[in-house]
Scaffold this active site. Structure first.
Site, short mmCIF file in Angstrom:
data_model
loop_
_atom_site.label_atom_id
_atom_site.label_comp_id
_atom_site.label_asym_id
_atom_site.label_seq_id
_atom_site.Cartn_x
_atom_site.Cartn_y
_atom_site.Cartn_z
N LYS A 34 0.67 -1.27 0.28
CA LYS A 34 0.10 0.02 -0.04
C LYS A 34 0.63 0.89 -0.38
O LYS A 34 0.56 2.08 -0.06
CB LYS A 34 -0.72 -0.64 0.89
CG LYS A 34 -0.28 0.23 2.32
CD LYS A 34 -1.25 0.05 3.32
CE LYS A 34 -0.54 0.17 5.02
NZ LYS A 34 -1.74 -0.24 6.24
N THR A 41 6.32 -1.40 7.95
CA THR A 41 7.31 0.07 9.27
C THR A 41 8.81 -0.24 9.16
O THR A 41 8.96 0.36 9.55
CB THR A 41 6.41 -0.64 10.02
OG1 THR A 41 4.77 -0.56 10.13
CG2 THR A 41 6.65 -0.02 11.29
N ALA A 181 7.11 1.37 28.91
CA ALA A 181 8.70 0.76 29.28
C ALA A 181 8.70 -0.46 28.88
O ALA A 181 9.34 -1.75 28.93
CB ALA A 181 8.84 0.80 30.59
N GLU A 187 14.01 2.15 23.61
CA GLU A 187 14.65 3.01 22.32
C GLU A 187 14.33 4.58 22.60
O GLU A 187 15.45 5.14 22.17
CB GLU A 187 14.19 1.82 21.66
CG GLU A 187 15.21 0.56 21.76
CD GLU A 187 14.89 -0.57 19.89
OE1 GLU A 187 15.63 -1.48 20.21
OE2 GLU A 187 14.72 -0.08 19.33
N VAL A 237 -1.58 6.37 32.25
CA VAL A 237 -1.88 7.65 31.83
C VAL A 237 -3.70 7.12 31.48
O VAL A 237 -4.27 6.17 30.41
CB VAL A 237 -1.27 7.60 31.03
CG1 VAL A 237 -2.30 9.19 30.01
CG2 VAL A 237 0.28 7.94 31.76
N MET A 319 6.55 -10.00 17.86
CA MET A 319 5.93 -9.02 16.91
C MET A 319 7.63 -8.41 16.87
O MET A 319 7.82 -7.55 17.10
CB MET A 319 5.36 -8.03 17.14
CG MET A 319 3.74 -8.08 17.16
SD MET A 319 3.40 -6.99 17.10
CE MET A 319 1.12 -7.06 16.94
N LEU A 320 8.49 -9.90 16.23
CA LEU A 320 10.02 -9.11 16.23
C LEU A 320 9.67 -8.89 13.91
O LEU A 320 9.73 -10.15 13.53
CB LEU A 320 10.79 -9.82 16.54
CG LEU A 320 10.82 -9.98 17.79
CD1 LEU A 320 11.10 -11.12 18.76
CD2 LEU A 320 11.90 -8.59 18.20
N HIS A 445 40.58 -12.59 23.03
CA HIS A 445 41.04 -12.11 23.66
C HIS A 445 41.66 -10.89 23.42
O HIS A 445 43.06 -10.82 22.55
CB HIS A 445 41.68 -12.78 24.89
CG HIS A 445 42.16 -11.69 25.79
ND1 HIS A 445 41.54 -11.27 27.02
CD2 HIS A 445 43.26 -11.04 25.86
CE1 HIS A 445 42.37 -11.10 27.71
NE2 HIS A 445 43.52 -10.85 27.17
#
Length: 466
Positions: A34, A41, A181, A187, A237, A319-320, A445
């Protein structure tokens, strides 16, 4: 009328990857999008632009607070927010064009417009030039998710913003209120805190980053508080007054009680995401949804309607983007007669703050709830040589291993570059590794991943450097 073996609705990471894999396997494939740009996203208003701003704001913060201690004198950095946003947009554009190239390379037809399943095997695409119908042997719904609304609050993307608006603010707010949160709130809150905003986070639950191992989450919260975050947990809220020059958010205890007011310049609503299925015609063709609005699928991503499949944020599971990608590959392989599969026990998750938080597999709470006996190995970055010299000592590595078999069941990393380090744990778990396997693997190392090896050694209380 166009005929295809597969039509994918949506070109986010799940959709475009599904299309590419299907084309590789010889299926005649089309995608429907669309937006005028591909990538969904994630590429346009999610993963990619947010990581650009996280990276830029980290460097800004480091220049202002860390360079001098390393002998680098540059003076106080000045923020050119418009230029930083241009940097972000350039990165998005490059990724979007990359997906366009991949569509052409794999001979995948791109149909720009809103897709609707008019009947099994038929997708109507309504675009600027009108409506066309695509015939398809199989249809994959990969339409992703959208921002979950907060009751009684209207998002205008100016002062009350979703993640979309928070990626494009024209100035740094004096105070940013973050509602939620979780990953997105922390982020984006991190970005604007580094750039100069005062950040307060309101969370309905009694903890941050729900689903993450609780010990790790508590340490993460302490680190963020040291950075300047303020948290109000177990708080909701109930409304935001927009009538004045500043916003006034009304909050009250989640369990009920006296209300209070928080003044802020911008409020970010980040309480989660919900599946995007509107306008797809699912009711008309009879595709079943669960009570949370997700498309119900079987183990092969098939819906209850033959020939219609679904992947990514519109079905159950985290949702990844990378989960959606793996599902896209799996369903394409299934449609081509192969054995597509996703191992849901080994899907890493990352919070790209600084330090990063990454985890894969089970938390202690998961294992306790399942009645599984386990051993724990932990190693702090304060005891890691590379972390010391890099001044990146916040956090630790935590490994959970089965008490009987020593098989690694979960790995949690709070620290610099955790998002990259978690890949080692994911590979180990995919191969059924024990903590002993990781402990016996030679690590270079000095590197941060040595902390993973030390945590594996610590499962049997034999860490070397602590």
């Amino acid at each position: 009328m166009s005929a295809y073996d597969l039509v994918v609705i949506g070109t986010g990471p799940g959709g475009y990857v599904c299309a590419i894999r299907a084309a590789q396997l010889g299926l005649k494939t089309a995608v429907v999008e669309k937006r005028k740009t591909l990538g969904g996203t994630c590429l346009n208003i999610g993963c990619i632009p947010s990581k650009a701003l996280l990276h830029a704001s980290e460097l800004f913060d480091e220049a202002g607070h860390g360079f001098e201690a390393m002998g680098i004198k540059v003076g106080k950095p000045k923020l050119d927010l418009a230029a930083m946003m241009a940097f972000k947009d350039e990165g998005v554009d490059g990724n979007v064009k990359g997906v366009e190239f991949l569509m052409k390379k794999n001979k995948i037809d791109v149909h720009v417009g809103t897709g609707r399943i008019s009947a099994p095997g038929k997708v109507e695409v309504t675009g600027e030039a009108g409506t066309t119908t695509l015939d398809a042997k199989a249809i994959v719904i990969a339409t992703g998710s959208e921002v979950a609304p907060l009751k009684g609050v209207t998002i205008d993307e100016q002062r009350i913003v979703s993640s979309t608006g928070a990626l494009s603010l024209e100035k740094v707010p004096k105070k940013l209120l973050v509602v939620g949160a979780g990953v997105i709130g922390l982020e984006l809150g991190s970005v604007w805190r580094r750039l100069g905003a005062e950040v307060e986070v309101v969370e309905f639950l009694d903890r941050i980053v729900p689903g993450i191992d609780l010990e790790v989450a508590k340490q993460f919260q302490r680190i963020l508080q040291k950075q300047g975050f303020t948290f109000r947990l177990s708080t909701k809220v109930t409304g935001i007054d927009t009538s004045g020059s500043r916003l006034k958010a009304t909050v009250e205890p989640a369990a009920g009680g006296d209300a209070a007011t928080i003044d802020c310049d911008v409020a970010l609503i980040a309480i989660g995401r919900v599946p995007y299925t509107q306008g797809l015609g699912l009711d008309a063709v009879g595709v079943a949804l669960d009570p949370r609005g997700r498309v119900i699928t079987d183990a092969h991503f098939a819906t209850n309607v033959p020939g219609i499949y679904a992947i990514g944020d519109v079905i159950a599971g985290p949702m990844l983007a990378h989960k959606a990608e793996d599902e896209g590959v799996a369903v394409a392989e299934i449609l081509a007669g192969k054995a597509g599969h996703v191992n849901y026990d080994v899907i890493p998750g990352v919070v790209y703050t600084n330090p990063e938080l990454a985890s894969v597999g089970k938390s202690e709470e998961d294992l306790k709830a399942a009645g599984i006996a386990y051993n724990v190995g932990k190693f702090p970055f304060t005891a890691n040589g590379r972390a010391k010299v890099n001044r990146q000592t916040d956090g630790f590595v935590k490994i959970l291993a089965d008490a009987k078999t020593d098989r690694v069941l979960g790995v949690h990393i709070l620290g610099a570059d955790a998002g990259n380090m978690i890949a080692e744990a994911a590979v180990a778990m995919e191969f059924g590794a024990s903590s002993e396997d990781i402990a016996r693997t030679c690590h270079a190392h000095p590197t941060l991943p040595e902390a993973v090896k030390e945590a594996a050694l610590a499962v049997e209380k034999r860490a070397i450097h602590m």
